[in-house]
Structures are given as structure tokens and as C-alpha cells.
Design a protein around this motif. Sequence first.
Motif, PDB file in Angstrom:
ATOM      1  N   ARG A   1       0.823  -1.202   0.000  1.00 56.86           N
ATOM      2  CA  ARG A   1       0.000   0.000   0.000  1.00 56.86           C
ATOM      3  C   ARG A   1       0.861   1.259   0.000  1.00 56.86           C
ATOM      4  NH1 ARG A   1      -2.495   3.830   3.480  1.00 56.86           N
ATOM      5  NH2 ARG A   1      -1.132   3.234   5.203  1.00 56.86           N
ATOM      6  N   LYS A   2       0.497   2.204  -0.876  1.00 56.85           N
ATOM      7  CA  LYS A   2       1.192   3.493  -0.852  1.00 56.85           C
ATOM      8  C   LYS A   2       0.873   4.208   0.448  1.00 56.85           C
ATOM      9  CE  LYS A   2       1.962   5.308  -5.501  1.00 56.85           C
ATOM     10  NZ  LYS A   2       1.643   6.421  -6.412  1.00 56.85           N
TER      11      LYS A   2
ATOM     12  N   VAL B   1      -0.090   7.407   2.581  1.00 54.01           N
ATOM     13  CA  VAL B   1      -1.045   8.470   2.235  1.00 54.01           C
ATOM     14  C   VAL B   1      -0.743   9.729   3.039  1.00 54.01           C
ATOM     15  CG1 VAL B   1      -3.481   9.140   2.222  1.00 54.01           C
ATOM     16  CG2 VAL B   1      -2.821   6.781   1.648  1.00 54.01           C
TER      17      VAL B   1
ATOM     18  N   GLN C   1       3.943  13.263  -4.664  1.00 51.97           N
ATOM     19  CA  GLN C   1       3.682  12.069  -5.479  1.00 51.97           C
ATOM     20  C   GLN C   1       4.967  11.502  -6.058  1.00 51.97           C
ATOM     21  OE1 GLN C   1       0.845  13.791  -8.200  1.00 51.97           O
ATOM     22  NE2 GLN C   1      -0.917  12.964  -7.087  1.00 51.97           N
TER      23      GLN C   1
ATOM     24  N   TRP D   1       4.223   9.291  -2.343  1.00 54.59           N
ATOM     25  CA  TRP D   1       3.050   9.489  -1.512  1.00 54.59           C
ATOM     26  C   TRP D   1       1.779   9.574  -2.356  1.00 54.59           C
ATOM     27  CZ3 TRP D   1       3.229   9.639   3.807  1.00 54.59           C
ATOM     28  CH2 TRP D   1       4.498   9.777   4.386  1.00 54.59           C
ATOM     29  N   GLU D   2       0.703   9.024  -1.836  1.00 52.14           N
ATOM     30  CA  GLU D   2      -0.635   9.279  -2.372  1.00 52.14           C
ATOM     31  C   GLU D   2      -1.179  10.475  -1.608  1.00 52.14           C
ATOM     32  OE1 GLU D   2      -4.983   7.052  -2.922  1.00 52.14           O
ATOM     33  OE2 GLU D   2      -3.241   5.929  -2.185  1.00 52.14           O
TER      34      GLU D   2
ATOM     35  N   CYS E   1      -4.133  13.352  -0.654  1.00 53.60           N
ATOM     36  CA  CYS E   1      -5.513  13.821  -0.611  1.00 53.60           C
ATOM     37  C   CYS E   1      -5.475  15.288  -0.206  1.00 53.60           C
ATOM     38  CB  CYS E   1      -6.333  13.016   0.401  1.00 53.60           C
ATOM     39  SG  CYS E   1      -6.462  11.261   0.012  1.00 53.60           S
TER      40      CYS E   1
ATOM     41  N   THR F   1      -4.918  14.424  -7.963  1.00 53.12           N
ATOM     42  CA  THR F   1      -4.813  13.585  -6.766  1.00 53.12           C
ATOM     43  C   THR F   1      -5.567  12.273  -6.892  1.00 53.12           C
ATOM     44  OG1 THR F   1      -6.744  14.615  -5.727  1.00 53.12           O
ATOM     45  CG2 THR F   1      -4.586  15.636  -5.298  1.00 53.12           C
TER      46      THR F   1
ATOM     47  N   HIS G   1      -8.632  12.065  -5.996  1.00 59.64           N
ATOM     48  CA  HIS G   1      -9.583  12.091  -4.882  1.00 59.64           C
ATOM     49  C   HIS G   1     -10.353  13.410  -4.890  1.00 59.64           C
ATOM     50  CE1 HIS G   1      -7.744   8.523  -3.107  1.00 59.64           C
ATOM     51  NE2 HIS G   1      -6.557   9.096  -3.256  1.00 59.64           N
TER      52      HIS G   1
ATOM     53  N   TRP H   1     -11.870   9.197   1.208  1.00 58.41           N
ATOM     54  CA  TRP H   1     -10.410   9.218   1.238  1.00 58.41           C
ATOM     55  C   TRP H   1      -9.873   7.983   1.937  1.00 58.41           C
ATOM     56  CZ3 TRP H   1      -8.582  14.739   3.137  1.00 58.41           C
ATOM     57  CH2 TRP H   1      -8.843  15.683   2.147  1.00 58.41           C
TER      58      TRP H   1
END
Length: 200
Positions: free
Chosen positions: A2-3, A5, A27, A31-32, A34, A56, A58, A73
Motif C-alpha cells: 500500500r502506498k 497516504v 507524489q 506518496w498518495e 488527498c 490527486t 480524490h 479518502w
Amino acid sequence: MRKRVMYLFACAAPPVVYVDRAVRDAQARGWEVCLGLTPTAREWLADRLEELEELTGHPVRSSYRAYGEPETWPRTDVVVVAPATLHTVNACALGITSTFVVGFTAEAMGKRIPLVMMPCLNSTYARHPQFGRSVEILRGAGAAGGVPVAPGAGRRRRGGGGVRRTGGGVRGRGPRRAGASEPGCAGAVRPARPGSRAAR
């Protein structure tokens, strides 16, 4: 895998118009992101919201979810409030959760989610007695961050500002350039790469 966040919360200070650069920088480091905006910042960026949501992946959020509305999110690993205005710094320190940005930031402190706050305000606001008290409260709660510099100081020096590192795991660099008529900002937030020592 999982990235990790990041919730990036931006207030209505001049650097908010470059928030897309901060998103892309994060990014690029894995990082992801929001993006959340205060109501006034959202007004400033009203014609770019679709672009930012596409960037993003999102929704750009500025208000609390309605009761029973599902979360849109993913769960966050770090909260970055940058730029943070005098109003938001004081509201976060005092727990006045009248906006989504302040409300979630207060929640992050309670949940011990790593938090970075980068004040961006002019020297007159910085001399307000509540500002210093608020900074101390936030530091005492474990937030990392910086203090504002005088307007235009970014042109005169490159070192010194930066982000005070904590175990929370976001690091920063020195002050960015600030125009003589603009508020001074402590520095650009530069998130560590996920998995690096500074990101732990």
C-alpha cells in the motif's frame, strides 16, 4: 504494498496557488495525496478544483461529511497543513473545530497521527501574543513545523528555516522565496520518501 497516504491541508495564504506543485512533489516521492482546503482557499482555487481532483485522484474536501455518508479518502499516514494561516494555527491549538481542516487536524493530534504545520503569515500577525502560545501548544502535542520569516526574507537567505524533525517523519528544507509584499513562510514542506528513516 500500500502506498503511504498524505493529507495535505492548505489555507488561504499566497502559496496556496502553487499547491499543485506540492502535490506533484509528494507524489514523485511515493506518496498518495488527498487535498483539503479551507473554505476561503477553496474559493481562491474554485476554477482549478477539477484539475486538482484529477491530479490527486480524490475529491478536494473543504467540509465535513454528512452523517452516514461513506468516507471517500483512504486512511492517512501523515497530515501536512501548509500553508497555515494565523486563524488555522490558533484554531488548531485551541481546538476550535469550525472547519473540516481544523477538525481533522485536531483529530490527528488525538490519534497521534504525524503532523506538520507550516505557518505562513506576515510579521505583524506573527507578533500577536496568541500565535506564539499556539505554536508552543502544537509543538507540545508533537507537531513538527517552522516559524514564519519576515516578508521577503526568502530572498535574503536560504538556510535556517526548515522543518523541525520529530519521530512523526516529515522533513523540510529552508525558506522558499517570498515576495516583499507577501507573507513570510517558514519553508517548503518536503516529505520524506515512504519507507525511508525520516518517514518512520
